[in-house]
Scaffold this motif. Structure first.
Motif, mmCIF file in Angstrom:
data_model
loop_
_atom_site.group_PDB
_atom_site.id
_atom_site.type_symbol
_atom_site.label_atom_id
_atom_site.label_comp_id
_atom_site.label_asym_id
_atom_site.label_seq_id
_atom_site.Cartn_x
_atom_site.Cartn_y
_atom_site.Cartn_z
ATOM 1 N N ALA A 75 11.509 -8.658 1.990
ATOM 2 C CA ALA A 75 10.505 -7.857 1.280
ATOM 3 C C ALA A 75 10.017 -8.599 0.055
ATOM 4 O O ALA A 75 8.852 -8.569 -0.276
ATOM 5 N N ASP A 125 10.502 -2.298 -2.444
ATOM 6 C CA ASP A 125 9.591 -1.493 -1.643
ATOM 7 C C ASP A 125 8.878 -0.405 -2.409
ATOM 8 O O ASP A 125 8.155 0.376 -1.846
ATOM 9 N N SER A 128 3.643 -1.995 -3.143
ATOM 10 C CA SER A 128 3.391 -2.696 -1.913
ATOM 11 C C SER A 128 2.289 -3.640 -2.199
ATOM 12 O O SER A 128 1.652 -3.577 -3.218
ATOM 13 N N SER A 509 5.724 3.700 5.505
ATOM 14 C CA SER A 509 7.076 3.542 4.961
ATOM 15 C C SER A 509 7.929 2.668 5.887
ATOM 16 O O SER A 509 8.775 1.908 5.425
ATOM 17 N N LYS A 512 7.013 -0.986 5.371
ATOM 18 C CA LYS A 512 7.578 -1.579 4.154
ATOM 19 C C LYS A 512 9.009 -2.041 4.405
ATOM 20 O O LYS A 512 9.439 -3.066 3.897
ATOM 21 N N TRP A 539 2.267 -9.549 6.709
ATOM 22 C CA TRP A 539 3.666 -9.171 6.505
ATOM 23 C C TRP A 539 4.530 -9.605 7.678
ATOM 24 O O TRP A 539 5.640 -10.078 7.520
ATOM 25 N N GLY A 832 -0.465 2.081 -1.591
ATOM 26 C CA GLY A 832 0.090 0.891 -2.212
ATOM 27 C C GLY A 832 -0.850 0.017 -2.988
ATOM 28 O O GLY A 832 -0.440 -0.596 -3.936
#
Length: 1501
Positions: A75, A125, A128, A509, A512, A539, A832
């Motif tokens: 992350a 987290d 974002s 969620s 993330k 990501w 985010g």
């Protein structure tokens, strides 16, 4: 130059290893250096060390060994690397051109450095990457930057050149940045001063001319015209053909297509009830629930029935068909949302999906409230879990959010809904033009609009999407987007039901926690289609090493919803690069372009539909900024690479129109706003007919003005063009458009450039906001970034300087303000991203609390008026003639003639004031003259005529033996009778008294040197004082401040013996010196003036006549008794006129603010005098206590006039607020008036408004003058409230025997009525000259005995040193004459000469104080042509940096000046003298000597 593909791949692998922690930073650098070594020399001008070190992308946190679990590491690094080496390379090359230009670093107090951001180190987290606003960096803008060189790509350059036949590639823009010519003569700078060396550094930076200065242009001398940006003749212009609208393929006819969306739901619910509709996942990625079409149909019916029949108020149903209902569902519960949405459609209600408000202060939440209010929403649907989590009021009900209407919250879970009876069926109608749903959208300014979508448009859009994407029945689709709006809603909730598709919904969620989840689900469910954003691809790249066994071969279409974003192309390329090996086919990547208003505008078709190959364009940034498309070949630094977003939607007609003005069709090589006409766009902004007409009903026209079509078009807010093969390209959005000096820049492009500067080492999670403000008639770019928690001051300053240079090089535009805020403090958007409009709002309100700020107004404000060149002045004679011809009278005025005024003035027969005292001591020995009050309000001492005479005699006796006639004696006393008695004692003994304010025992270091200076400069041979002060003068503490051994003889007068006094001294002539009056001017000059006996008597007589003072009168005086009019009123007037003076020492008000007003009320005083500082103490200290004062019986209705004694322009705001506050205690609104005096004449005007009607003359008049004309030394009267107007109140009625004229400061000729010039005064009570050590005769003669150069050349005038004007009013005096009002504008010594214009500091200070609620006081001065603004901050130190931009903005807007240095200090730092005037020069000296201990000093670039 470009690196070969294999080297680039190896570099990418290296970066990956580093981000995963597989190699150390050092190993990485070594390997990278090896790889790049052969190519380094070919990158010209780049310092090799820059290339290698500064490119390290991984954050320091990412490589920490032993991180507890992989998840957090992934992350943490996830935002670290979405950038391209190439963009970084472009930025590095741009920076190398500059090398390091030294800029002065701002200085900060330590306490401000440790910016305590509680959330500075939140777990990864909580924040974002931003959604649309750019935590993604984008690929370099070079043509060769595409890792995938598939079919058709090589022809890009070729087809672009085909479009633009032979158009020349133009050079980059040459907008000139006006150079600031700071001729910096650093006179008098203490060499060791840290501050001045920084200023010198700033001047050196500013002196470097950035670009050639703008060509000269004529300025009308009268109006300050803001410079108009000259159009650059070389700027690129469009040269292509005119475009024509582009048609999408026709909408195909589908057999058995349902007549509406509810009909489709009914069909599938009945015929395929077991078919899966939607699968919801939990945060571990496990399927929680699969909604079937049967369940969706029955649950929606239940909800529809319940809403229509079971909710009622007073037996009326709560909802009627067509009513709007809010849908408040969390992002992880798509099932409940879908049921609620279709339930509303079946009940013929209009759903308005919005975000879940988490706190009462969510960014933008208030605007959502306005939307709900304007839509008339009264009911909100939500889930049980969500309702429990909402903030509650005391009653347990959901709290009402700020700006929201009162809502009834209804939970749609099973137990709250009712099964409908057998005979109830929802009405299923054909799709009509009624509203189906309302989608919210936030505008650039932050306001929220509701876009209405009709049933027919909703159906048509589903039809068009089905055809364009080739959707078939029962396909599986993975949706990562927000299902409440835009593409997530269109694909995942509406079109999916039309085609009985199965949607796998991936909540934000889950993304993330596991960025790969969507790819795993595509693999597991063999999904044919996935709908994602660039961010989701980015990501997953960072996490993909954990997964070896996923396959994307099932995908026939990967829809990239934000394919129009500048960084989407590099996401797509990088994603393909990695996942091609996992079965992803290049042709399935389908970027699309859409907007809330027009819905889907264009989408790249899946390969099976047989479409042309995708296109790429490499465009010149310089060209784009002029809205022109140029394929860039030379300037490799500033280019933008964009990908196409496919073809126009089926059944749509698209055209590109000019952004501003009439919507003309663009030329083929011109960028414009894309407009769509189709049956599948939004219909309107709910409740906003005007905006709706602009956006939804645009009629594009051809160059000849003929409408393109009879049907209206919808503006999409997308900026782009149509390329070859009818492919649509988007280069920006209207929301991110910033028009600076006529050139267009895209906020997203600027974000990308800022992120490429030593990319992610510095900016926390890539969170950057870029927006523009309008300051001084142009847009100014502001960049706000979150800095890493561990960044040092030097890091941040260096990063800021580099960002400025990179943006300047690549975009050729200056940044106005760059602010850094602590990590996690920018307002967040629902999913985010950064909430841009809220960030801008906070910036403008001064609520952003940055920890670092760099303003660059000098470089980017290029439209200031030209500096004024002084014209050779017209001669004084021509001026008079000119005035006569124009019918203007010469500006002069006089008070009543003293000789004509017969009154029973007994004192007139005495030539000397001391004789008047002796006469009164005989004639009325017991008549009380003085009464001094202490802080408690009780009488501290009194004196009758005889008592005063006796005390004076004692002093005279003590002096006569010791001193010679004519000796100067310093009187150092606290305010009181002692001071008055010793003054007369000196006169009795033939000595010349000099009153001196005693030193402050707590502050000897600053107050004692002034005492010493006055004693020395006045050549006093003796000091008379009290025992206490005498001890103080000779104390150890005093010795630290001054040389105590060099004091002259000091006598204390506390216990003088009663001897028989010798003969009193009689001066031979009234022209002899009576006393010296010393005061420190606001410019820090100590000036003593000589007052003769004749002038002293004339002064007393003039005041007596003006104020009608008699022995029976009482007046209250709250002034310092040491100089000017304060001294005259304390020591002279009572003795001359015989009235009783109630003396209130202003110092006592510090411990008892109500002392003066209580005394006025107690003694029923009709006339009172005070200073502005006293008035300010009363307004600030007693403003909230008027009620308490009334209970103490304080009543001010007795006051006929309250005069403020001042040597400055009347402070209207203060006198008005004083009148307003004490109106409740009976103070008449007409009572407060001003007086004006100066060094050469302490009393020029008084306004005695209380006198009997007919004698007083008119009320003070206020006029409004144009501040811009004032800067050019002209008076232009304007209406109240007009822009740039400044209210001026007349300074008072001219005293008897005083004549005033206005003269030109340079030619010394008389000026006409309402012309600004220096106020000259002629009167029997003028002082006779300056008394200075050096006897500067020239200065002296000029000021006190000056004559006009033309006209009346005989009268001797004294120059006051103040600028002002006379204006004849329509009012008449007692004598029937028209009243001439004198307006004082300000002291000449105080004025600032900047850019050839004359500014009065008070005007700039007034603007600055208004700019933020925490600015308590402000003072300005200049230093080497830089304007320095010092503000006192009343609030937390965190607000200090908020003030920098606000101060700079307001001074630019209102005064057309660029602030050079902003200094933020603690309250009370700006020195103020006893009259309440700011000592700006003391402040300047303190600043340059580094003695202010500022909270923050910002040097504007």
């Amino acid at each position: 130059m470009t690196l070969p593909a294999e080297v680039r791949e190896k570099l990418a692998e290296l970066e990956l290893e580093l981000s995963e922690g597989d190699i150390t930073q050092k190993g990485y650098e070594k390997k990278r250096g090896k790889l790049l070594a052969p190519y380094i020399p070919q990158i010209q001008g780049v310092d090799p060390s820059l290339q290698i070190d500064n490119r390290i992308q991984a954050s320091s946190q990412a490589v920490l060994p032993g991180s507890k679990h992989n998840k957090s590491r992934a992350a943490n690094t996830r935002d670290e690397r979405f950038r391209s080496d190439l963009h970084t390379e472009a930025v590095q090359a741009a920076l190398a051109k500059y090398k390091e230009r030294k800029m002065p670093m701002p200085s900060k107090r330590r306490s401000v450095l440790v910016q305590s951001s509680v959330e500075a180190c939140t777990p990864p987290d909580t924040s974002s990457a931003s959604e649309d606003e750019g935590s993604l960096r984008r690929q370099g803008r070079l043509a060769t930057s595409t890792p995938y060189q598939g079919h058709g790509h090589l022809a890009v350059e070729h087809w672009f050149n085909r479009v633009i036949q032979g158009s020349s590639v133009t050079t980059t823009n040459t907008t000139a940045h006006a150079a600031l010519n700071a001729n910096s003569h650093s006179f008098g700078v203490p060499v060791n001063s840290r501050v001045s060396s920084k200023i010198q550094q700033l001047l050196n930076t500013l002196k470097r001319p950035k670009r050639p200065p703008l060509r000269e242009f004529f300025v009308d001398d009268f109006e300050e015209l803001l410079d108009v940006q000259q159009i650059d003749p070389n700027q690129p212009k469009p040269e292509g053909q005119h475009t024509s609208p582009l048609e999408g393929e026709p909408l195909g006819v589908v057999n058995n297509w349902p007549p509406s969306l509810p009909a489709a739901l009914q069909r599938w619910g009945a015929t395929q009830p077991k078919s899966p509709c939607l699968t919801a996942l939990d945060n571990a990625g496990k399927p929680v629930y699969t909604l079937t079409y049967g369940k969706l149909w029955t649950r929606s019916q239940k909800l529809a029935y319940t809403l229509l029949n079971k909710l009622s108020t007073r037996n009326e149903p709560l909802l009627m068909p067509g009513d709007r209902v809010a849908l408040v569902f969390p992002n992880n519960d798509p099932v409940m949302f879908m049921v609620a949405f279709y339930g509303c459609l079946l009940a013929e209600l209009v759903p308005v999906p919005i975000e879940v408000p988490l706190t009462r202060k969510d960014a933008g939440s208030q605007q959502i409230g306005f939307l709900l209010g304007s839509c008339g929403v009264t009911l909100a649907l939500t889930t049980d879990a969500c309702q429990k989590g909402l903030p509650k009021a005391q009653t347990g009900e959901v709290a009402t959010f700020k700006g929201w209407p009162r809502l009834l919250w209804f939970v749609t879970d099973g137990k709250h809904v009712v099964k409908p009876p057998k005979d109830w069926h929802p009405p299923i109608r054909e799709a009509s033009n009624d509203i189906a749903y309302i989608e919210y959208k936030t505008s650039k300014e932050g306001s929220t609009m509701g876009i209405t979508v009709s049933h027919s448009a909703m159906l048509a859009h589903c039809h068009a999407l089905t055809q364009a994407c080739g959707y078939t029945e029962a396909e599986t689709i993975t949706n990562v987007l927000d299902f409440k709006r835009e593409a997530g809603l269109w694909h995942g909730v509406l079109t999916s039901v039309m085609n009985r598709m199965h949607v796998i919904s991936i909540p934000y969620s889950l993304m993330k926690v596991n960025p790969l989840s969507w790819i795993q689900k595509v693999h597991t469910y063999k999904a044919r289609v996935a709908v994602v954003k660039s961010r989701d691809m980015h990501w997953s790249l960072l996490a993909q090493r954990d997964q070896r066994d996923v396959s994307l071969s099932s995908l026939r279409m990967l829809i990239v919803a934000d394919g129009a974003n500048p960084w989407s192309i590099s996401s797509c390329d990088a994603f393909l690069n990695v996942f091609q090996a996992r079965g992803l086919r290049p042709e399935v990547i389908c970027p699309c372009a859409s907007s809330s208003e027009a819905m889907t505008v264009a989408i790249r078709r899946p390969p099976e539909l047989g479409v042309p190959p995708p296109g790429k364009a490499v465009l010149s940034m310089g060209g784009l900024s002029h809205s022109v498309i140029r394929v860039d070949t030379e300037e490799k630094l500033s280019v933008l690479t964009v990908q196409d977003v496919g073809q126009v939607m089926p059944g749509a007609l698209v055209c590109v129109v000019r952004v501003e003005g009439t919507p003309y069709l663009c030329q083929t090589d011109e960028v414009g706003e894309i407009c769509v006409n189709s049956g599948s766009t939004g219909v309107a902004y709910y409740g906003l007919p005007g905006m709706t007409k602009n956006i939804f009903e645009t009629i594009p026209v051809t160059s000849s003005g003929i409408p393109v079509s009879d049907r209206p078009f919808t503006r999409t807010s997308l900026l782009g063009f149509v390329g070859p093969d009818s492919l649509v390209f988007v280069v920006g959005k209207m929301d991110g458009l910033m028009v600076v000096s006529g050139r267009r820049h895209n906020a997203d492009d600027v974000v990308a450039t800022a992120l490429a500067v030593e990319p992610m080492k510095f900016v926390y999670r890539g969170r950057i906001a870029v927006f523009s403000l309008s300051v001084l008639h142009d847009e100014r770019i502001v960049v706000v970034a979150e800095q890493r928690p561990d960044a040092s001051e030097e890091d941040s300053f260096q990063w800021m300087s580099r960002v400025l240079q990179a943006i300047d090089s690549i975009h050729q535009v200056g940044v106005y303000c760059l602010a850094l805020v602590p990590a996690n403090t920018l307002p967040k958007a629902p999913l985010g991203g950064i909430h841009i409009s809220e960030t801008k709002q906070r910036f403008l309100e001064g609520a952003l609390h940055p920890c670092n700020v760099l303003m660059c107004p000098h470089t980017c404000v290029t439209n200031l008026p030209k500096p004024r060149q002084k014209q050779p002045e017209v001669g004084p004679a021509s001026m008079i003639v000119g005035n006569l011809v124009a019918g203007k009278r010469i500006a002069q005025a006089c008070g009543r003639d003293v000789a004509q005024l017969e009154d029973n003035d007994q004192a007139r027969k005495f030539l000397y004031i001391q004789d008047v005292l002796q006469w009164r001591a005989q004639a009325t020995p017991d008549h009380p003259l003085f009464l001094v009050l202490n802080a408690k309000g009780t009488v501290a001492s009194t004196a009758s005529c005889l008592q005063l005479h006796k005390r004076a005699e004692r002093v005279a006796t003590a002096l006569m033996g010791r001193l010679n006639t004519g000796d100067h004696v310093a009187l150092v006393y606290p305010p009181g009778i002692d001071l008055i008695a010793t003054f007369y004692g000196c006169l009795y003994a033939g000595c010349v008294p000099v009153t001196v304010r005693p030193p402050h025992p707590q502050n000897l270091a600053t107050t004692l040197p002034t005492v010493k200076m006055i004693v020395e400069v006045s050549k006093s041979v003796c000091i008379l004082t009290t025992q206490a002060i005498m001890k103080l003068l000779k104390s150890k503490e005093a010795a630290a401040a001054v040389d105590t051994k060099s004091w002259p003889m000091v006598l204390d007068t506390d216990d003088l013996p009663r001897k028989k006094s010798p003969q009193m001294y009689k001066p031979p002539t009234p022209e002899m010196l009576a006393y010296l009056d010393f005061s420190v001017s606001t410019t820090g000059i100590l000036a003593g003036v000589k007052m003769s006996h004749a002038a002293t008597s004339a002064l007393c007589r003039s005041i007596k006549l003006q104020c009608e003072l008699y022995p029976s009168r009482q007046i209250a005086i709250c002034l310092d008794p040491y100089c000017g009019l304060g001294f005259a009123l304390w020591c002279l007037c009572s003795v001359y006129s015989g009235h009783q003076s109630i003396l209130v020492p202003p110092l006592e008000l510090e411990s008892n603010a109500s002392l003066w007003l209580a005394a006025v009320s107690q003694y029923k005083v009709r006339v009172t005098f005070c200073s502005y500082s006293v008035m300010e103490m009363c307004t600030k200290g007693l403003g909230s206590q008027t009620e308490a004062l009334r209970l103490r019986n304080v009543n001010l209705s007795c006051v006929r006039t309250c005069m403020v004694v001042a040597e400055e322009r009347p402070r209207i705001a203060l006198t008005q607020s004083f009148s307003k506050i004490f109106k409740d205690l009976g103070l008449s609104s007409r009572a407060v008036s001003t007086t004006f005096g100066c060094r050469v004449n302490v009393a020029i005007c008084f306004l005695a408004g209380w006198l009997l009607a007919g004698t007083a003359g008119p009320d003070p008049t206020t006029v409004y003058v144009d501040m811009r004309a004032l800067r050019h030394d002209r008076v232009r009267l304007v209406e109240r409230g007009s822009p740039h107007s400044l209210p001026l109140m007349e300074s008072g009625k001219i005293l008897p025997g005083v004549k005033v004229i206005i003269a030109n400061t340079e030619t010394k000729g008389p000026l006409g009525d309402s012309h600004l010039g220096e106020v000259w005064v002629s009167s029997p009570h003028n002082a006779t000259g300056y008394y200075t050590v050096y006897g500067e005769e020239a200065l002296h003669a000029d000021h006190f005995n000056t004559k006009l150069s033309f006209g009346d050349t005989q009268t001797v005038w004294a120059r006051t040193g103040y600028l002002g004007f006379l204006r004849r009013t329509d009012l008449t005096d007692a004598s029937g004459e028209r009243h001439d009002a004198l307006y004082v504008v300000g002291s000449l010594d105080e004025t600032l000469e900047l850019r050839g214009m004359r500014y009065h500091p008070i005007d700039i200070e007034t603007s600055v104080i208004r700019s933020h609620k925490s600015i308590a006081e402000c003072a300005v001065f200049t230093w080497t042509n830089l304007l320095v603004v010092v503000v006192e901050l009343e609030g937390s130190e965190q607000e200090a940096l908020d003030l920098v931009a606000l101060v700079t903005n307001v001074v630019l807007e209102e005064h057309y000046l660029i602030v050079g240095v902003v200094v933020v200090v603690d309250p009370g730092v700006i020195p103020i003298n006893s009259r309440g005037e700011k000592q700006r020069m003391h402040l300047r000296d303190g600043f340059l000597a580094d003695q202010l201990d500022p909270i923050y000093v910002a040097y504007n670039m």
